[in-house]
Write an enzyme that holds these catalytic residues in place. Structure first.
Site, PDB file in Angstrom:
ATOM      1  N   ALA A  79       3.535  -2.583   5.784  1.00  0.00           N
ATOM      2  CA  ALA A  79       4.806  -2.794   5.100  1.00  0.00           C
ATOM      3  C   ALA A  79       5.669  -1.564   5.348  1.00  0.00           C
ATOM      4  O   ALA A  79       5.158  -0.480   5.656  1.00  0.00           O
ATOM      5  CB  ALA A  79       4.560  -2.991   3.609  1.00  0.00           C
ATOM      6  N   GLY A 134      -0.175  -3.918   5.462  1.00  0.00           N
ATOM      7  CA  GLY A 134       0.356  -5.280   5.479  1.00  0.00           C
ATOM      8  C   GLY A 134       0.196  -5.964   6.828  1.00  0.00           C
ATOM      9  O   GLY A 134       0.122  -7.198   6.905  1.00  0.00           O
ATOM     10  N   GLU A 163      -3.234  -7.263   6.765  1.00  0.00           N
ATOM     11  CA  GLU A 163      -3.218  -8.413   5.847  1.00  0.00           C
ATOM     12  C   GLU A 163      -2.638  -9.650   6.530  1.00  0.00           C
ATOM     13  O   GLU A 163      -3.097 -10.774   6.301  1.00  0.00           O
ATOM     14  CB  GLU A 163      -2.398  -8.081   4.605  1.00  0.00           C
ATOM     15  CG  GLU A 163      -3.038  -7.000   3.743  1.00  0.00           C
ATOM     16  CD  GLU A 163      -2.249  -6.736   2.480  1.00  0.00           C
ATOM     17  OE1 GLU A 163      -2.543  -7.365   1.456  1.00  0.00           O
ATOM     18  OE2 GLU A 163      -1.318  -5.896   2.533  1.00  0.00           O
ATOM     19  N   GLU A 211      -3.573   1.903   2.455  1.00  0.00           N
ATOM     20  CA  GLU A 211      -2.771   1.885   1.222  1.00  0.00           C
ATOM     21  C   GLU A 211      -3.191   2.932   0.197  1.00  0.00           C
ATOM     22  O   GLU A 211      -2.351   3.593  -0.400  1.00  0.00           O
ATOM     23  CB  GLU A 211      -2.823   0.490   0.559  1.00  0.00           C
ATOM     24  CG  GLU A 211      -1.903  -0.527   1.219  1.00  0.00           C
ATOM     25  CD  GLU A 211      -2.566  -1.302   2.338  1.00  0.00           C
ATOM     26  OE1 GLU A 211      -3.598  -0.843   2.880  1.00  0.00           O
ATOM     27  OE2 GLU A 211      -2.051  -2.379   2.680  1.00  0.00           O
TER      28      GLU A 211
END
Ligand code: CO8
Length: 277
Positions: free
Chosen positions: A83, A128, A131, A151
């Site tokens: 992200a 992300g 993910e 993270e």
């Protein structure tokens, strides 16, 4: 005007040509190649990019000509490096929930997509980005790929379904270790632990992705869709409910032209010509 309004006002192929900033779609027969292209930030996912991803998959869902989708990052370095940290750094508690929800919903749509989606990972797939690969149905990597959940080193956790999907894919113990240490694993290790099914040279990544997906798309499209539905329902529900669901899908398939064609083709020693009905 929201992107979804723009989307509903036009056909999605013209939307893809004109209105997308971070994503482009290339077509190859019955495959769509969705390229995440934000190379100056290693294809990091900001809110607009995730929104575009949702719009593109909504369009591809409705396109009968598309039988499979490849998701790939532009450039040689990254699939998606996570992200967008600059964007995340500004969020407050309410914003954090919104950002997480937006990503969760789009990733869930990808997971529930009725045609096979393959992540072709040609570099960093972190946070992300990792993910996102987990929400895809199939994953292959090039030799220079890296996977990980950094993270916790940023004071957050994976928030796009990763704390749930990683354990389901590679098992609880390994998922806990990867998530808590934040350490990256290279492509070979990713294959050993079941995170990807194959490791290929970078120059062959897209061709190998297409070859794997073609092994799926040559099969009956309705059967492929229902196999995906049954598998993912099975992960989400009790065994007995999953069996009931599997039986009802089996019954539905018995009424399709594709089943008749598949079985006739076998008995007549010829290649099946599936119509997807
Ligand atoms: N976000 C924003 N920008 C990024 C990101 C990112 N995730 N990754 C790379 N970039 C940018 C860099 O800032 C740099 O920009 P600039 O040139 O303007 O300084 C550019 O991309 C190139 O990156 P580097 O110079 O760092 O390239 P290197 O080859 O030196 O390093 C790395 C590559 C190792 C991949 C490095 O860029 C890195 O560590 N990136 C961050 C990886 C990371 O921590 N990802 C996880 C992010 S958090 C996350 O994904 C949470 C998901 C769940 C959110 C739920 C919502 C609440």
């Amino acid at each position: 005007m929201r992107r979804s309004d723009v989307f509903s006002a036009r056909t999605y192929r013209s939307l893809i040509m004109t209105d997308l900033t971070y994503i482009r779609v290339e077509w190859d027969g019955d495959l769509a190649v969705v390229v995440i292209d934000r190379q100056d930030k290693l294809n990091a996912l900001n809110a607009d990019l995730i929104s575009e991803l949702g719009d593109v998959f909504a369009g591809l869902r409705a396109d009968d000509k598309v039988r499979g989708v490849i998701l790939i990052g532009a450039g040689e370095k990254a699939f998606v490096a996570g992200a967008d940290i600059a964007e995340l750094a500004k969020m407050d508690a309410v914003g954090g929930v919104q950002v997480s929800r937006q990503g969760q919903e789009v990733f869930r749509e990808i997971e529930r997509f009725p045609k096979p989606v393959l992540a072709a990972v040609g570099g960093y797939a972190l946070g992300g980005g990792c993910e996102l690969t987990l929400a895809c149905h199939l994953r292959i990597a090039s030799e220079n790929a890296w996977f990980g959940f950094p993270e916790v080193s940023l004071g957050i956790i994976p928030g796009y379904g990763g704390t749930i999907r990683l354990a389901r894919l590679i098992g609880l113990g390994r998922a806990v270790e990867l998530t808590l240490t934040g350490e990256r694993v290279g492509a070979e290790r990713a294959a050993e632990i079941g995170l990807v099914s194959a490791v290929v040279p970078r120059s062959e990544l897209l061709d190998r992705a297409k070859a794997l997906l073609h092994k799926v798309t040559r099969n009956g499209p309705v059967a492929v869709r229902m196999a995906l539905e049954s598998i993912y329902r099975g992960v989400d529900t009790s065994f007995s409910e999953a069996q009931d669901f599997e039986s009802s899908l089996f019954g539905l398939l018995a009424s399709t032209e594709d089943m008749k064609e598949g079985m006739s083709a076998f008995l007549e020693k010829r290649k099946a010509d599936f119509k997807g009905r």
